[in-house]
Design an enzyme around this catalytic site. Structure first.
Site, PDB file in Angstrom:
ATOM      1  N   ASP A  20     -26.754  26.876  74.658  1.00 15.24           N
ATOM      2  CA  ASP A  20     -25.833  26.191  73.753  1.00 15.24           C
ATOM      3  C   ASP A  20     -24.490  25.913  74.411  1.00 15.24           C
ATOM      4  OD1 ASP A  20     -25.422  29.015  73.762  1.00 15.24           O
ATOM      5  OD2 ASP A  20     -24.181  28.849  71.965  1.00 15.24           O
TER       6      ASP A  20
ATOM      7  N   GLU B 156     -25.325  31.681  72.377  1.00 18.91           N
ATOM      8  CA  GLU B 156     -24.392  32.630  72.993  1.00 18.91           C
ATOM      9  C   GLU B 156     -22.986  32.475  72.443  1.00 18.91           C
ATOM     10  OE1 GLU B 156     -21.393  33.888  76.111  1.00 18.91           O
ATOM     11  OE2 GLU B 156     -21.769  31.908  75.217  1.00 18.91           O
TER      12      GLU B 156
END
Length: 491
Positions: free
Chosen positions: A79, A146
């Site tokens: 991400d 994350e």
């Protein structure tokens, strides 16, 4: 145009990074990138797994002659932080990132670039694709979410990976090896507020606190940049006392792990104070610029006339909110005694907004000392509980304690010195690398974090230095070639 980065070397990295820029992958919206990585691994004929929390694991056997080497886990997160300039039209859930070459750097057109952690992911992809490099068993671990919760690291199971060494590729200074990181905890505050009708005789304005650099709330908290929430509420404290300011709404900051760059509030003041109120705004802008001139050259604080609101906060609700935000700690709280230049403990007062009778406040607390992290969390709780706020401390994750006797650290120091004629710097980082969580799941792992040089992550100014990408990848390849054999560890 994004495609111009395809001319850069090493092509193995930049072609993969280009592919990543074309797939929307903001945190919490990662289905497309997970599907892409599944197909990527399967098309290479490699064992490819998607676990229950969205982590993608791709396993590549050792090259001939390297079967006796320790297994290496190459790790990055899929991400990216979705941040854009106010005047940039971009839908992070649908639109690709436009990457552009700007001299020695690659950046994006008005948005975050996604080099954090697209560079690490692209490097792991290149290793998986390569047929001309030597390495022992390799497993690529691409974690989910994350940036907003470390969901992938939290949910990783302890029976899916076989490696002994973790190479996390989520650091942002080439030539440095990271051997420790801060832990963190989220503070989520909710405060109910009451409203009342605004009497006649008021003028209304929208306050704008803009132009701040923002950035990564761990990596760049040490730079002393302005926090748009703190600056806005500082003025509102003054204006409430001197001009009987009435607050109608507030919307400050964006993401918990980004230093807030912009904050807005709709306010009203009695007509008789109008000129003095506007003069005070100009005065405070000058004060802020004087205080922050070295770090915030583009700071802007101004007001625009708007429709007079029908309702405003009641006096007590407004007083409680302004006082609590003004009092809340923010920024660097303490520097490390053990490692010069390292922030030990910090707080980022990231988000403040009002909606439907509730104020929501979000902060991120970081520390490499668990007791200090808890102490600061309780300090924040006390601040808001005194004014009736409800505080939830959530998402706590551990730090990563340095191991200066690490075998892979010694290997990588030697490899870097042989290639580049100097020993890389050994550092810890004031950010929430996944190493802390992953090491708790696999306590046998020997861990290092490294990467190319990236500046201003989590902001639209994010950029990666082109020549460091090649050095980073060459260093990775040479490290894989020199990973110790299993027997050396067992002995």
């Amino acid at each position: 145009m994004s495609k111009e980065i395809l001319s850069l070397e090493p092509k193995a990295i930049w072609e993969n990074f280009y592919s990543l820029t074309q797939i929307p992958r903001p945190s919490k919206h990662e289905d497309a990138i997970q599907d892409f990585m599944m197909k990527f691994g399967q098309d290479l004929g490699l064992e490819t797994i998607k676990d229950a929390v969205g982590n993608i694991i791709i396993k590549k056997p050792a090259t001939p002659g390297y079967e006796d080497r320790q297994g290496v886990v190459l790790q990055g997160h899929l991400d990216m932080v979705p941040q854009k300039n106010a005047d940039t039209v971009h839908d992070f859930e649908k639109d690709p990132i436009t990457a552009i070459i700007d001299g020695e750097w690659v950046t994006a057109d008005g948005t975050t670039l996604g080099a954090d952690n697209g560079m690490g992911v692209a490097a792991a992809m290149a290793v998986l694709q390569a047929t001309d490099i030597e390495h022992g068993p390799v497993e690529a671990l691409f974690t989910a979410d994350e940036e907003t919760g470390m969901t992938g690291a939290f949910g990783l199971q302890d029976d899916v990976l076989d490696g002994n060494i973790l190479l996390n590729m989520d650091s942002e200074d080439e030539g440095e090896l990271y051997v420790g990181c801060a832990g963190g905890i989220d503070a989520n505050v909710s405060m109910k507020y009451k409203e009342e009708k605004l009497e006649k005789g008021y003028v209304a304005y929208k306050l704008y606190m803009k132009g701040l650099k923002g950035g990564h709330s761990g990596m760049e908290i040490i730079l002393g940049r302005g926090n748009s929430n703190k600056l806005l509420f500082r003025f509102m404290k003054y204006a409430t006392k001197n001009f009987k300011l009435k607050l109608a709404s507030v919307d400050g900051g964006s993401l918990r792990n980004a230093i807030p760059r912009e904050s807005f509030a709709v306010v009203a003041v009695p007509e008789k104070y109008n000129e003095k109120f506007l003069a005070a705004i100009a005065e405070f802008e000058a004060i802020y610029k004087a205080e922050l001139s070295a770090v915030e050259p583009d700071l802007a604080f101004f007001a625009e006339a708007t429709d007079v609101p029908k309702k405003v906060f009641k006096k007590k609700s407004q007083k409680n909110l302004i006082n609590a935000i003004y009092a809340c700690p923010n920024g660097v709280i303490r520097m490390s005694d053990d490692m010069p230049g390292l922030v030990e403990t910090s707080l980022n007062l990231a988000r403040v907004y009002s909606e439907n009778g509730v104020i929501t406040i979000q902060a991120l607390i970081r520390s490499s000392v668990n007791s200090a992290k808890e102490d600061l969390a309780q300090m924040v709780s006390s601040t808001f509980e005194m004014v009736g706020g409800k505080v939830k401390l959530e998402g706590e994750y551990p730090g990563w304690k340095p191991n200066m006797e690490s075998p892979i650290l010694k290997t990588m120091q030697t490899v870097y010195n042989d290639k580049y004629g100097k020993i890389p710097e050994i550092k810890a980082i004031h950010a929430g690398l996944e190493c802390g969580l992953l090491g708790a799941v696999y306590p046998n792992w020997d861990m290092i974090s490294f990467g190319p040089t990236i500046r201003f992550p989590h902001s639209p100014d994010e950029k990666v230095k082109v020549d460091t990408v090649a050095k980073f990848y060459d260093f990775l390849i040479e490290t894989l070639k020199n990973v110790p054999v299993k027997e050396a560890v067992e002995a």
